[in-house]
Design an enzyme around this catalytic site. Sequence first.
Site, PDB file in Angstrom:
ATOM      1  N   HIS A 252       0.745  -1.108   0.009  1.00 26.40           N
ATOM      2  CA  HIS A 252       0.053   0.085  -0.046  1.00 26.40           C
ATOM      3  C   HIS A 252       1.040   1.335  -0.033  1.00 26.40           C
ATOM      4  O   HIS A 252       0.752   2.253  -0.623  1.00 26.40           O
ATOM      5  CB  HIS A 252      -1.051   0.231   1.138  1.00 26.40           C
ATOM      6  CG  HIS A 252      -2.082   1.234   1.074  1.00 26.40           C
ATOM      7  ND1 HIS A 252      -3.112   1.146   0.231  1.00 26.40           N
ATOM      8  CD2 HIS A 252      -1.947   2.619   1.537  1.00 26.40           C
ATOM      9  CE1 HIS A 252      -3.730   2.402  -0.014  1.00 26.40           C
ATOM     10  NE2 HIS A 252      -2.974   3.064   0.976  1.00 26.40           N
ATOM     11  N   HIS A 279       3.422  10.783   2.111  1.00 18.98           N
ATOM     12  CA  HIS A 279       2.796  11.697   1.323  1.00 18.98           C
ATOM     13  C   HIS A 279       3.623  12.957   1.089  1.00 18.98           C
ATOM     14  O   HIS A 279       4.000  13.395  -0.095  1.00 18.98           O
ATOM     15  CB  HIS A 279       1.541  11.939   1.492  1.00 18.98           C
ATOM     16  CG  HIS A 279       0.378  10.828   1.476  1.00 18.98           C
ATOM     17  ND1 HIS A 279       0.354   9.892   0.153  1.00 18.98           N
ATOM     18  CD2 HIS A 279      -0.429  10.267   2.485  1.00 18.98           C
ATOM     19  CE1 HIS A 279      -0.653   9.073   0.305  1.00 18.98           C
ATOM     20  NE2 HIS A 279      -1.002   9.094   1.904  1.00 18.98           N
TER      21      HIS A 279
END
Length: 318
Positions: A252, A279
């Site tokens: 993921h 991120h």
Amino acid sequence: MLSLTNRDQTNIQLDMRRQRTINSAVSAVGIGIHTGKKVRITLNPAPANSGIVFIRSDLSDRPQVRATTSNVSNTMLATSLSEDGVTVSCVEHLMSALWSLGIDNLHIEVTSEEVPIMDGSAAPFVYLIKSSGIREQKAAKQFVRIKKPIELTSDDACVALLPYDGFKASYTFVCDHHVYNRYPKHASLDFSETSFVKEVSRARSFGLIRDLDQAQSVNKCLGSSLENAVGIGDFNILNADGLRYEDEFVKHKLLDAIGDLYLAGNTILGEFVGYKSGHCMNNELARTLLARPDTWERVSFDDEAREVVKPFLQPIAA
Ligand SMILES: [Zn+2]
């Protein structure tokens, strides 16, 4: 949760030399992970060279938010884009699905500020795109080919892009928790040999339940549940069906990184390496790349595919 407006299309025979969009509009309904609000997403075909553009169809004048690295406005828990004060959040799983199917041009209407979380992976978006069918366009597809290594570090986390003929991605997940410690924490995939759709797209978001309780106490992750994430208790995985892949957590993280990097605007030819990154660093890496044109070149394969890139171009077109 998923409602389709188009029938399945099979036997897509395309290569990665030309830009792509989809055949016709297709929609799904889900909830936003942070607001818990219902949202409809509609993917629409878009002209060549127009890129990926979100449209807030719930707001007057239907403002657009372009899916670009420079529009990334927040990287806490998910990747958010903002343009002229209008925001679309949680774009990374959809972006990774678009990358995997080579979609260059799309107008994406959303009826809320969040892209629906669906099942927490990229698979429902892959399904949605395949349901519409992929349309090849006349314009040559543009790639960003890494020429020189770029590396960023922050505390003990690190991200890098390295020259490579194809696309390879490695990630090392570091978290000392005895549930995480039971599963692989490193994955390295070469997408000339590995299908993203089969091996990565189904990897779901995950998190410790105690972190979720804390987030919900400040009105975050209100839509989060075992329907759209892998929940980790003190001793076990809480989802009745367990994991979809033995290395679902690390995969993921790769899925997120691929989606974040695709905001740079083109498919990257190179190698991504991530260590403990998320991120924020993915976005920093993409910004640094675009700010340093000496490290990359834009290439296309309009006339003839370079032999070295052919192995990469064919499998991900499948
Ligand atoms: Zn994610």
